[in-house]
Design a protein around this motif. Structure first.
Motif, PDB file in Angstrom:
ATOM      1  N   SER A  38     -37.476  69.227  25.762  1.00  0.00           N
ATOM      2  CA  SER A  38     -37.311  70.107  24.597  1.00  0.00           C
ATOM      3  C   SER A  38     -35.928  70.751  24.571  1.00  0.00           C
ATOM      4  O   SER A  38     -35.456  71.180  23.532  1.00  0.00           O
ATOM      5  CB  SER A  38     -38.393  71.187  24.591  1.00  0.00           C
ATOM      6  OG  SER A  38     -38.248  72.022  25.724  1.00  0.00           O
ATOM      7  N   ASP A 102     -34.539  80.809  18.238  1.00  0.00           N
ATOM      8  CA  ASP A 102     -35.965  80.454  18.256  1.00  0.00           C
ATOM      9  C   ASP A 102     -36.786  81.649  17.778  1.00  0.00           C
ATOM     10  O   ASP A 102     -36.858  82.666  18.468  1.00  0.00           O
ATOM     11  CB  ASP A 102     -36.408  80.090  19.683  1.00  0.00           C
ATOM     12  CG  ASP A 102     -35.633  78.919  20.251  1.00  0.00           C
ATOM     13  OD1 ASP A 102     -35.642  77.853  19.620  1.00  0.00           O
ATOM     14  OD2 ASP A 102     -35.017  79.080  21.321  1.00  0.00           O
ATOM     15  N   ARG A 106     -40.618  78.480  22.834  1.00  0.00           N
ATOM     16  CA  ARG A 106     -40.892  77.076  23.121  1.00  0.00           C
ATOM     17  C   ARG A 106     -41.082  76.924  24.635  1.00  0.00           C
ATOM     18  O   ARG A 106     -40.830  77.843  25.397  1.00  0.00           O
ATOM     19  CB  ARG A 106     -39.777  76.180  22.605  1.00  0.00           C
ATOM     20  CG  ARG A 106     -38.393  76.613  23.021  1.00  0.00           C
ATOM     21  CD  ARG A 106     -37.370  75.613  22.482  1.00  0.00           C
ATOM     22  NE  ARG A 106     -36.085  76.231  22.238  1.00  0.00           N
ATOM     23  CZ  ARG A 106     -34.932  75.590  22.407  1.00  0.00           C
ATOM     24  NH1 ARG A 106     -34.915  74.348  22.821  1.00  0.00           N
ATOM     25  NH2 ARG A 106     -33.788  76.204  22.149  1.00  0.00           N
ATOM     26  N   ARG A 107     -41.498  75.735  25.041  1.00  0.00           N
ATOM     27  CA  ARG A 107     -41.759  75.521  26.446  1.00  0.00           C
ATOM     28  C   ARG A 107     -40.445  75.402  27.202  1.00  0.00           C
ATOM     29  O   ARG A 107     -39.562  74.639  26.807  1.00  0.00           O
ATOM     30  CB  ARG A 107     -42.571  74.236  26.632  1.00  0.00           C
ATOM     31  CG  ARG A 107     -43.038  74.034  28.056  1.00  0.00           C
ATOM     32  CD  ARG A 107     -43.441  72.582  28.305  1.00  0.00           C
ATOM     33  NE  ARG A 107     -43.728  72.365  29.716  1.00  0.00           N
ATOM     34  CZ  ARG A 107     -42.801  72.262  30.672  1.00  0.00           C
ATOM     35  NH1 ARG A 107     -41.529  72.355  30.371  1.00  0.00           N
ATOM     36  NH2 ARG A 107     -43.148  72.080  31.934  1.00  0.00           N
ATOM     37  N   ARG A 113     -42.395  80.200  28.915  1.00  0.00           N
ATOM     38  CA  ARG A 113     -42.171  80.254  27.471  1.00  0.00           C
ATOM     39  C   ARG A 113     -40.809  80.916  27.274  1.00  0.00           C
ATOM     40  O   ARG A 113     -40.537  81.967  27.867  1.00  0.00           O
ATOM     41  CB  ARG A 113     -43.266  81.046  26.780  1.00  0.00           C
ATOM     42  CG  ARG A 113     -44.642  80.407  26.978  1.00  0.00           C
ATOM     43  CD  ARG A 113     -45.735  81.293  26.456  1.00  0.00           C
ATOM     44  NE  ARG A 113     -45.738  81.312  25.001  1.00  0.00           N
ATOM     45  CZ  ARG A 113     -45.943  82.403  24.256  1.00  0.00           C
ATOM     46  NH1 ARG A 113     -46.127  83.572  24.836  1.00  0.00           N
ATOM     47  NH2 ARG A 113     -45.954  82.320  22.950  1.00  0.00           N
TER      48      ARG A 113
END
Ligand code: CO
Length: 136
Positions: A38, A102, A106-107, A113
């Motif tokens: 990611s 963000d 997100r991971r 997180r």
């Protein structure tokens, strides 16, 4: 709101070479290594007390760290603060007009997180918020 400096992110060209350098120079131990798709990186965490150095090698030239290396070369990439309740922290920052990269977490590495803040809102420093997974 911020409980600790979780890590300093360092952009590197070659992860193995950087690990050799940092581990041998400062006698640091690698606590974790992971491909984080990611974020387009292969990352390694080196333990420094309760904090870490996070070495980041890009998975390709067209990734955030790949572009960073092309424009600025290796070096400090971001500062990460540890938080609990990252959703609430992000909502609070957004309400106060802080520009977020963000808006939703997100991971991140090791099942954490994470969310990044636009450097425009922190004096041109890329800031990451990290909520570690249980047990880390
Ligand atoms: Co990071």
């Amino acid at each position: 709101m911020l409980s600790a400096i979780d890590h300093i992110g360092v952009a590197v060209e070659d992860l193995d070479a950087a690990l050799d350098l940092w581990c041998s120079t400062y006698n640091l131990a690698v606590s974790h290594r992971e491909r984080v798709e990611s974020q387009g990186v292969e990352a390694a965490l080196l333990d420094v007390g309760i904090s870490h150095i996070e070495l980041l090698a890009p998975l390709g030239p067209d990734t955030a760290v790949g572009r960073f290396l092309q424009s600025r070369g290796p070096g400090i990439h971001h500062v990460a603060f540890r938080v609990s309740g990252i959703d609430t922290v992000l909502k609070d920052l957004a309400e106060r007009g802080v520009e977020l990269i963000d808006r939703e977490p997100r991971r991140g590495i090791r099942e954490s997180r994470v969310a990044f803040i636009n450097p425009k809102s922190s004096g041109r420093v890329l800031v990451e918020l990290v909520e570690p997974a249980e047990g880390h």
